[in-house]
Design a protein around this motif. Structure first.
Motif, PDB file in Angstrom:
ATOM      1  N   MET A 189       0.842  -1.197   0.000  1.00  0.00           N
ATOM      2  CA  MET A 189       0.000   0.000   0.000  1.00  0.00           C
ATOM      3  C   MET A 189       0.879   1.250   0.000  1.00  0.00           C
ATOM      4  N   GLU A 190       0.345   2.299  -0.555  1.00  0.00           N
ATOM      5  CA  GLU A 190       1.117   3.523  -0.783  1.00  0.00           C
ATOM      6  C   GLU A 190       1.709   4.119   0.492  1.00  0.00           C
ATOM      7  N   ASP A 191       0.951   4.107   1.587  1.00  0.00           N
ATOM      8  CA  ASP A 191       1.483   4.703   2.811  1.00  0.00           C
ATOM      9  C   ASP A 191       2.716   3.967   3.320  1.00  0.00           C
ATOM     10  N   CYS A 192       2.746   2.658   3.158  1.00  0.00           N
ATOM     11  CA  CYS A 192       3.931   1.889   3.570  1.00  0.00           C
ATOM     12  C   CYS A 192       5.115   2.206   2.669  1.00  0.00           C
ATOM     13  N   LYS A 193       4.856   2.389   1.396  1.00  0.00           N
ATOM     14  CA  LYS A 193       5.921   2.697   0.453  1.00  0.00           C
ATOM     15  C   LYS A 193       6.522   4.077   0.710  1.00  0.00           C
ATOM     16  N   THR A 194       5.691   5.039   1.083  1.00  0.00           N
ATOM     17  CA  THR A 194       6.185   6.409   1.242  1.00  0.00           C
ATOM     18  C   THR A 194       6.597   6.754   2.671  1.00  0.00           C
ATOM     19  N   LYS A 195       5.917   6.195   3.656  1.00  0.00           N
ATOM     20  CA  LYS A 195       6.187   6.566   5.044  1.00  0.00           C
ATOM     21  C   LYS A 195       6.959   5.512   5.822  1.00  0.00           C
ATOM     22  N   GLY A 196       6.992   4.287   5.295  1.00  0.00           N
ATOM     23  CA  GLY A 196       7.631   3.200   6.010  1.00  0.00           C
ATOM     24  C   GLY A 196       6.613   2.430   6.833  1.00  0.00           C
ATOM     25  N   PHE A 197       7.099   1.444   7.590  1.00  0.00           N
ATOM     26  CA  PHE A 197       6.200   0.575   8.329  1.00  0.00           C
ATOM     27  C   PHE A 197       6.957  -0.103   9.470  1.00  0.00           C
ATOM     28  N   ILE A 198       6.204  -0.620  10.401  1.00  0.00           N
ATOM     29  CA  ILE A 198       6.742  -1.414  11.502  1.00  0.00           C
ATOM     30  C   ILE A 198       6.060  -2.776  11.445  1.00  0.00           C
ATOM     31  N   LEU A 199       6.859  -3.823  11.467  1.00  0.00           N
ATOM     32  CA  LEU A 199       6.321  -5.179  11.558  1.00  0.00           C
ATOM     33  C   LEU A 199       6.520  -5.642  12.993  1.00  0.00           C
ATOM     34  N   ASP A 200       5.447  -5.982  13.654  1.00  0.00           N
ATOM     35  CA  ASP A 200       5.492  -6.434  15.046  1.00  0.00           C
ATOM     36  C   ASP A 200       5.271  -7.938  15.067  1.00  0.00           C
ATOM     37  N   GLY A 201       6.314  -8.680  15.424  1.00  0.00           N
ATOM     38  CA  GLY A 201       6.194 -10.130  15.480  1.00  0.00           C
ATOM     39  C   GLY A 201       6.337 -10.804  14.127  1.00  0.00           C
ATOM     40  N   PHE A 202       6.878 -10.102  13.157  1.00  0.00           N
ATOM     41  CA  PHE A 202       7.082 -10.656  11.819  1.00  0.00           C
ATOM     42  C   PHE A 202       8.369 -10.081  11.265  1.00  0.00           C
TER      43      PHE A 202
END
Length: 161
Positions: free
Chosen positions: A22-35
């Motif tokens: 999704m676009e927000d993950c591509k532009t803002k980054g993301f946190i994976l919790d437990g993965f």
């Protein structure tokens, strides 16, 4: 999940990939919790060329992990999670909180066994300069601040020429 087991890879992997595309993950980054929490999860990330900036393992004793799981309660109206000991709800909320069926000692033991088995080789998954461990027995505020510093420093070092 009701048995205390984790979501099968065949279900988890496509959900993770769909969200990360999704676009927000591509532009803002993301946190994976437990993965990732298994070698197959890691292979899945590599296959899709998903490379973390930082990997943080929060260490707590088995006893504390179980206590935290067993004490969780949920407000069915707001969806907010509380803990009966560490973060109790206020009076008006306390009257309506519910306990998830899987937040009992038996299921917590099963989840912990699976976690310990699957994460036994996790320290080898990421480059040393990207891997950090945090003492999860500290206060919520202390753990948050420690993680925030690690993430801020890691992001800053990836932006340097």
């Amino acid at each position: 999940m009701n048995s205390g087991a984790l979501l099968p890879d065949s279900m988890a992997n496509p959900l993770i990939l769909q969200r990360l595309q999704m676009e927000d993950c591509k532009t803002k980054g993301f946190i994976l919790d437990g993965f990732p929490r298994s070698a197959s999860h890691l292979e899945f990330l590599k296959l899709h060329q998903i490379e973390p900036t930082v990997a943080i393992k929060i260490n707590v004793s088995d006893e504390l992990a179980i206590e935290r799981q067993v004490g969780r309660v949920l407000d069915p109206i707001s969806g907010k999670t509380y803990h009966v000991k560490f973060a109790p709800p206020q009076n008006e909320v306390a009257e309506r909180v519910v306990k998830r069926a899987t937040d009992n000692e038996e299921k917590a033991q099963i989840r912990l066994q699976v976690y310990n088995k699957e994460m036994s080789q996790a320290s080898e998954w990421f480059a040393k300069e990207k891997s950090f461990e945090v003492d999860g027995s500290a206060t919520e505020e202390q753990v948050f601040e420690t993680i925030k510093k690690i993430v801020d420093q890691s992001i800053a070092s990836t932006k340097q020429p």
